[in-house]
Design a protein around this motif. Structure first.
Motif, PDB file in Angstrom:
ATOM      1  N   LEU A 164      88.696 -15.699  46.475  1.00 45.37           N
ATOM      2  CA  LEU A 164      87.647 -14.986  45.756  1.00 45.37           C
ATOM      3  C   LEU A 164      87.053 -15.857  44.659  1.00 45.37           C
ATOM      4  O   LEU A 164      85.825 -15.921  44.488  1.00 45.37           O
ATOM      5  CB  LEU A 164      88.234 -13.706  45.153  1.00 45.37           C
ATOM      6  N   ILE A 165      87.925 -16.544  43.931  1.00 46.61           N
ATOM      7  CA  ILE A 165      87.450 -17.444  42.869  1.00 46.61           C
ATOM      8  C   ILE A 165      86.624 -18.574  43.468  1.00 46.61           C
ATOM      9  O   ILE A 165      85.566 -18.944  42.948  1.00 46.61           O
ATOM     10  CB  ILE A 165      88.640 -18.013  42.072  1.00 46.61           C
ATOM     11  N   ILE A 167      84.175  -0.690  45.747  1.00 46.50           N
ATOM     12  CA  ILE A 167      83.301   0.404  46.164  1.00 46.50           C
ATOM     13  C   ILE A 167      83.384   0.615  47.672  1.00 46.50           C
ATOM     14  O   ILE A 167      83.482   1.752  48.153  1.00 46.50           O
ATOM     15  CB  ILE A 167      81.842   0.139  45.726  1.00 46.50           C
ATOM     16  N   VAL A 168      83.371  -0.482  48.430  1.00 45.30           N
ATOM     17  CA  VAL A 168      83.454  -0.364  49.895  1.00 45.30           C
ATOM     18  C   VAL A 168      84.783   0.255  50.311  1.00 45.30           C
ATOM     19  O   VAL A 168      84.838   1.167  51.141  1.00 45.30           O
ATOM     20  CB  VAL A 168      83.258  -1.738  50.563  1.00 45.30           C
ATOM     21  N   LEU A 169      85.882  -0.238  49.717  1.00 47.39           N
ATOM     22  CA  LEU A 169      87.203   0.320  50.041  1.00 47.39           C
ATOM     23  C   LEU A 169      87.297   1.780  49.628  1.00 47.39           C
ATOM     24  O   LEU A 169      87.905   2.600  50.313  1.00 47.39           O
ATOM     25  CB  LEU A 169      88.297  -0.486  49.342  1.00 47.39           C
ATOM     26  N   GLY A 170      86.672   2.118  48.500  1.00 50.83           N
ATOM     27  CA  GLY A 170      86.754   3.470  47.980  1.00 50.83           C
ATOM     28  C   GLY A 170      85.935   4.485  48.739  1.00 50.83           C
ATOM     29  O   GLY A 170      86.097   5.693  48.545  1.00 50.83           O
ATOM     30  N   MET A 171      85.056   4.017  49.616  1.00 46.59           N
ATOM     31  CA  MET A 171      84.228   4.955  50.369  1.00 46.59           C
ATOM     32  C   MET A 171      85.045   5.782  51.359  1.00 46.59           C
ATOM     33  O   MET A 171      84.605   6.834  51.784  1.00 46.59           O
ATOM     34  CB  MET A 171      83.118   4.201  51.111  1.00 46.59           C
ATOM     35  N   GLY A 172      86.208   5.291  51.717  1.00 49.43           N
ATOM     36  CA  GLY A 172      87.015   6.066  52.648  1.00 49.43           C
ATOM     37  C   GLY A 172      88.451   6.202  52.229  1.00 49.43           C
ATOM     38  O   GLY A 172      89.236   6.858  52.908  1.00 49.43           O
ATOM     39  N   SER A 173      88.826   5.582  51.113  1.00 49.74           N
ATOM     40  CA  SER A 173      90.220   5.617  50.669  1.00 49.74           C
ATOM     41  C   SER A 173      90.322   6.366  49.351  1.00 49.74           C
ATOM     42  O   SER A 173      89.388   6.351  48.551  1.00 49.74           O
ATOM     43  CB  SER A 173      90.759   4.189  50.471  1.00 49.74           C
ATOM     44  N   PRO A 174      91.456   7.002  49.092  1.00 45.35           N
ATOM     45  CA  PRO A 174      91.643   7.649  47.793  1.00 45.35           C
ATOM     46  C   PRO A 174      91.775   6.596  46.702  1.00 45.35           C
ATOM     47  O   PRO A 174      92.049   5.422  46.977  1.00 45.35           O
ATOM     48  CB  PRO A 174      92.947   8.422  47.984  1.00 45.35           C
ATOM     49  N   THR A 175      91.570   7.022  45.472  1.00 44.63           N
ATOM     50  CA  THR A 175      91.606   6.089  44.345  1.00 44.63           C
ATOM     51  C   THR A 175      92.927   5.337  44.268  1.00 44.63           C
ATOM     52  O   THR A 175      92.954   4.140  43.949  1.00 44.63           O
ATOM     53  CB  THR A 175      91.376   6.857  43.031  1.00 44.63           C
ATOM     54  N   THR A 176      94.032   6.026  44.554  1.00 44.37           N
ATOM     55  CA  THR A 176      95.342   5.375  44.451  1.00 44.37           C
ATOM     56  C   THR A 176      95.442   4.181  45.400  1.00 44.37           C
ATOM     57  O   THR A 176      95.832   3.083  44.996  1.00 44.37           O
ATOM     58  CB  THR A 176      96.458   6.382  44.779  1.00 44.37           C
ATOM     59  N   ALA A 177      95.084   4.394  46.682  1.00 48.07           N
ATOM     60  CA  ALA A 177      95.170   3.313  47.659  1.00 48.07           C
ATOM     61  C   ALA A 177      94.186   2.200  47.325  1.00 48.07           C
ATOM     62  O   ALA A 177      94.496   1.007  47.442  1.00 48.07           O
ATOM     63  CB  ALA A 177      94.895   3.849  49.059  1.00 48.07           C
ATOM     64  N   ASN A 178      92.979   2.579  46.918  1.00 49.18           N
ATOM     65  CA  ASN A 178      91.957   1.600  46.548  1.00 49.18           C
ATOM     66  C   ASN A 178      92.456   0.721  45.404  1.00 49.18           C
ATOM     67  O   ASN A 178      92.343  -0.509  45.442  1.00 49.18           O
ATOM     68  CB  ASN A 178      90.688   2.352  46.130  1.00 49.18           C
ATOM     69  N   TYR A 179      93.024   1.370  44.395  1.00 49.40           N
ATOM     70  CA  TYR A 179      93.518   0.617  43.248  1.00 49.40           C
ATOM     71  C   TYR A 179      94.640  -0.330  43.644  1.00 49.40           C
ATOM     72  O   TYR A 179      94.696  -1.477  43.177  1.00 49.40           O
ATOM     73  CB  TYR A 179      94.003   1.573  42.156  1.00 49.40           C
ATOM     74  N   VAL A 180      95.551   0.139  44.497  1.00 48.58           N
ATOM     75  CA  VAL A 180      96.659  -0.721  44.937  1.00 48.58           C
ATOM     76  C   VAL A 180      96.122  -1.998  45.589  1.00 48.58           C
ATOM     77  O   VAL A 180      96.579  -3.110  45.294  1.00 48.58           O
ATOM     78  CB  VAL A 180      97.580   0.027  45.919  1.00 48.58           C
ATOM     79  N   ILE A 181      95.148  -1.845  46.469  1.00 53.59           N
ATOM     80  CA  ILE A 181      94.597  -3.003  47.187  1.00 53.59           C
ATOM     81  C   ILE A 181      93.884  -3.948  46.234  1.00 53.59           C
ATOM     82  O   ILE A 181      94.146  -5.157  46.200  1.00 53.59           O
ATOM     83  CB  ILE A 181      93.642  -2.541  48.306  1.00 53.59           C
ATOM     84  N   THR A 182      92.953  -3.411  45.456  1.00 46.87           N
ATOM     85  CA  THR A 182      92.148  -4.277  44.588  1.00 46.87           C
ATOM     86  C   THR A 182      92.949  -4.871  43.434  1.00 46.87           C
ATOM     87  O   THR A 182      92.675  -5.984  42.988  1.00 46.87           O
ATOM     88  CB  THR A 182      90.942  -3.506  44.025  1.00 46.87           C
ATOM     89  N   SER A 183      93.964  -4.122  42.962  1.00 52.78           N
ATOM     90  CA  SER A 183      94.767  -4.652  41.853  1.00 52.78           C
ATOM     91  C   SER A 183      95.689  -5.781  42.307  1.00 52.78           C
ATOM     92  O   SER A 183      96.063  -6.645  41.500  1.00 52.78           O
ATOM     93  CB  SER A 183      95.601  -3.536  41.213  1.00 52.78           C
ATOM     94  N   THR A 184      96.071  -5.786  43.584  1.00 47.79           N
ATOM     95  CA  THR A 184      96.933  -6.857  44.091  1.00 47.79           C
ATOM     96  C   THR A 184      96.132  -8.052  44.595  1.00 47.79           C
ATOM     97  O   THR A 184      96.673  -9.144  44.730  1.00 47.79           O
ATOM     98  CB  THR A 184      97.829  -6.347  45.234  1.00 47.79           C
ATOM     99  N   ILE A 185      94.848  -7.838  44.871  1.00 44.27           N
ATOM    100  CA  ILE A 185      94.024  -8.918  45.422  1.00 44.27           C
ATOM    101  C   ILE A 185      93.007  -9.435  44.414  1.00 44.27           C
ATOM    102  O   ILE A 185      92.909 -10.644  44.171  1.00 44.27           O
ATOM    103  CB  ILE A 185      93.300  -8.445  46.704  1.00 44.27           C
ATOM    104  N   ALA A 186      92.230  -8.525  43.827  1.00 43.95           N
ATOM    105  CA  ALA A 186      91.116  -8.945  42.975  1.00 43.95           C
ATOM    106  C   ALA A 186      91.492  -9.077  41.497  1.00 43.95           C
ATOM    107  O   ALA A 186      91.009  -9.989  40.819  1.00 43.95           O
ATOM    108  CB  ALA A 186      89.958  -7.965  43.133  1.00 43.95           C
ATOM    109  N   ALA A 187      92.327  -8.171  40.988  1.00 39.36           N
ATOM    110  CA  ALA A 187      92.681  -8.231  39.565  1.00 39.36           C
ATOM    111  C   ALA A 187      93.293  -9.578  39.167  1.00 39.36           C
ATOM    112  O   ALA A 187      92.952 -10.117  38.105  1.00 39.36           O
ATOM    113  CB  ALA A 187      93.630  -7.084  39.208  1.00 39.36           C
ATOM    114  N   PRO A 188      94.181 -10.177  39.996  1.00 37.13           N
ATOM    115  CA  PRO A 188      94.708 -11.500  39.625  1.00 37.13           C
ATOM    116  C   PRO A 188      93.623 -12.565  39.485  1.00 37.13           C
ATOM    117  O   PRO A 188      93.745 -13.469  38.653  1.00 37.13           O
ATOM    118  CB  PRO A 188      95.654 -11.837  40.793  1.00 37.13           C
TER     119      PRO A 188
END
Length: 655
Positions: free
Chosen positions: A446-447, A466-487
């Motif tokens: 990503l960087i 936003i794309v992930l959140g269109m079909g996933s609940p906030t909890t699952a979306n956060y898990v994915i983005t926090s482990t991939i994008a937040a770092p």
């Protein structure tokens, strides 16, 4: 106002969590008893925590899976019209009970042979993974199941992926070991939070509902805001912000308060799409409203580490204030532009009787006080439940009897089912990310794709969330983005620090809140905006136009996260009292400018040149820097003076 049947129909259409069977006969008692037992188990463990992590989490998972297969049909079309529980769902439910009991029954043996998987372990582990995926599909939705399945495929076929995505791969045995026999997979951090903090707070919400606090929020909102310009829209904002403390679902919040507020807005003269947009935007904001935010906020505490829930809630306070202030301002300007008035006196509930019940807010205020005093989060929620019971005895109409308490325990457990399924499925994703090193690889990718540019990295992260959140609940979306994008965000924010430096709390919270916000905003971002679609089901408006209106009204949610990443004074971390007051003041003034520019009305209608000028002025004021504040305030005063001098007679904006 919509009937309960109409509300249920909309919920079942747009919210997978509500698409349950209306079970009859013996299954009705089985489900009731199972949900009650689920809550009693969770309360017992939250008071004393007598079980190890594996036992606690596996029993939690077993309860959730077993009940999901009885309550949630395999096909959405089956819905409540087909109330019969088919034999295969009974079998899946029984197998789920076996999975939940596997760790408690064989704990000693499993601990002794850690790292080795027997044939029975293999069978149970595979069943656990498959049932978790299917339960998530039924209770949460297909997207999260697809995403988790893709991650499993990635783990298995690692050597065949190109470039930085390649890894040595995992065989079936090692995957099963990871997923069900370690705390890095299904029984990992996400379901740990579900089986502790989240469940107890959901119970707290269920007890609040039983006291009638949801209806009270609507009455209080009408009393406080109904007479103002565009009153019903402001009622929707106020009541939805309060409703967010007892509902973790944007769609449920829309239906709960929108069935009351949207018809009022339409009656006053708001366009269908605008009325639905106001409710959708306000209801979605409930998940970012302290003191009780969405379930993902509790996950954030665990993922960041070394922070308390109170620190997260405190950091989110000013952004949440700006979010709802922005919606309030724009609905006000829209009402002035169209010429709408407030509600008539006969539409307002009895003020004295309403304010007499202000004690119903004590449990929520109590939660704030408990957290402020440093009481552990789970214990604060338990005390909140006790306080709710005490408060309920103040009046006959709110008093909770034994039957009400039992129903609250059952309702709380029912709302926890989808969360448990989502967090268990999210654990699959986290396990693969940890085992394969995908998180670091994607963060570096990503960087690299952003050329090391922090702004582009944030934009890419926003789009992914936003794309992930269109079909996933906030909890699952956060898990994915926090482990991939937040770092990736954290890495770029720490470029000027020593390589071995510990990540500062302010950096970690700002990065994680960034992905958290955009995962929530997905509920009102077209083309798939479930909260807006639910609102359109009530208003009768066009779903896409309703989504566009809701996204426009929630513009603060698209701006504020960028601001607090670049200057975290908005998060009230490492800032003085004066700095916090000044930042809040200038940001609110900035939201006035942005609201006027977007709606096209201030003291009078704005022409397109004025609108182009006013919005950047608002951005300057929101960004917390001295120079931008000075320039922004100067330009703001000039534009306000021009508007005031040239306003039409009698068109003075008042609250």
């Amino acid at each position: 106002m919509l009937t309960e049947e109409e509300q249920l129909e909309i919920l079942q259409k747009y919210d997978p969590e509500s698409n349950t069977r209306n079970v009859k006969g013996i299954f009705k008692y089985i489900v009731f008893g199972g949900l009650l037992a689920f809550s009693i188990f969770q309360l017992y463990t939250s008071i004393g925590t007598p079980f190890t992590a594996y036992i606690q989490r596996s029993i939690h998972l077993g309860f959730a899976l077993a009940l999901i297969f009885i309550l949630f049909p395999a096909r959405k079309k089956a819905g409540v019209k087909k109330n019969k529980v088919p034999f295969y769902d009974v079998i899946l439910s029984l197998v789920s009970i076996g999975i939940g009991l596997y760790w408690p029954l064989f704990y000693g043996e499993l601990v002794l042979r850690v790292g080795r998987v027997s044939l029975l372990d293999l069978i149970v582990g595979i069943a656990a993974v498959l049932l978790t995926l299917e339960a998530a599909r039924r209770a949460v939705g297909l997207p999260i199941t697809i995403i988790a399945s893709v991650f499993l495929v990635y783990a298995f076929f690692g050597p065949y992926f190109p470039g930085f995505l390649a890894h040595r791969g995992q065989d079936v045995e090692s995957l099963v070991q990871l997923m069900f026999f370690t705390t890095d997979g299904i029984l990992g951090t996400p379901i740990s939070v579900s089986s502790t903090f989240i469940f107890v707070f959901l119970l707290f919400g269920a007890f609040l509902v039983k006291t009638g606090v949801g209806n009270y929020f609507n009455d209080l909102a009408v009393v406080l805001a109904g007479r103002l310009t565009g009153g019903p829209a402001k009622v929707a904002i106020f009541s939805s912000a309060l409703q967010g403390t007892i509902s973790g679902s944007s769609v449920a919040n829309v239906v709960g308060s929108g069935s009351y507020t949207i018809p009022m807005m339409k009656k006053l003269g708001y366009r269908k799409e605008f009325a639905g947009g106001v409710e959708a935007a306000a209801s979605t904001g409930g998940q970012i409203m302290p003191p009780i935010m969405g379930a993902a906020a509790f996950l954030m505490v665990e993922f960041i580490g070394n922070v308390t829930y109170w620190e997260i809630a405190k950091a989110a306070a000013i952004p949440a204030l700006l979010y709802f202030t922005g919606i309030w301002i724009m609905t006000h300007f829209e009402a002035k532009r169209v010429g709408l008035q407030g509600m008539s006196e006969d539409q307002i509930p009895d003020r004295k009787a309403t304010l007499k019940k202000i004690y119903l807010l004590l449990p929520i205020l109590g939660i704030i006080l408990f957290l402020l005093l440093g009481i552990p989060t789970m214990k604060a929620a338990l005390l909140g439940i006790v306080l709710t019971l005490v408060v309920s005895f103040f009046d006959k109409s709110t008093r909770l009897g034994i039957k009400d308490i039992i129903v609250a325990l059952v309702d709380g457990a029912r709302t926890a089912l989808a969360v448990a399924a989502a967090t268990a499925c999210a654990g699959i994703i986290v396990g693969v990310v940890v085992k394969t090193g995908l998180g670091l690889s994607l963060a570096n990718g990503l960087i690299s794709a952003a050329g090391g540019n922090i702004v582009l990295t944030l934009v890419f992260t926003m789009l992914a969330a936003i794309v992930l959140g269109m079909g996933s609940p906030t909890t699952a979306n956060y898990v994915i983005t926090s482990t991939i994008a937040a770092p990736a965000i954290i890495t770029l924010l720490m470029l000027d620090m020593p390589a071995d430096a510990t990540v500062p709390v302010v950096v970690a919270i700002s990065a994680h809140l960034f992905v958290f916000y955009f995962g929530i905003v997905a509920d009102i971002t077209p083309p798939v905006a479930l909260a807006a679609f639910a609102a359109s089901g009530i208003s009768g408006g066009d779903p896409i136009k309703t989504g566009v209106n809701s996204a426009k009204l929630a513009i603060a949610a698209f701006i504020i996260p960028y601001m607090f990443v670049f200057n975290p004074a908005l998060l009230m971390i490492d800032s003085s009292f004066f700095e916090i007051i000044w930042v809040t003041f200038t940001a609110i003034i900035g939201m006035v400018a942005i609201g006027a520019g977007i709606i096209g009305y201030w003291f009078r209608k704005c022409n397109w040149i004025e609108r182009i000028i006013i919005v950047p002025i608002g951005l300057l004021l929101i960004y917390p820097e001295t120079i931008t504040d000075i320039v922004g305030l100067g330009l703001f005063v000039i534009m306000m003076a021009i508007q005031w001098k040239t306003k039409e007679k009698g068109k003075v904006v008042i609250a």
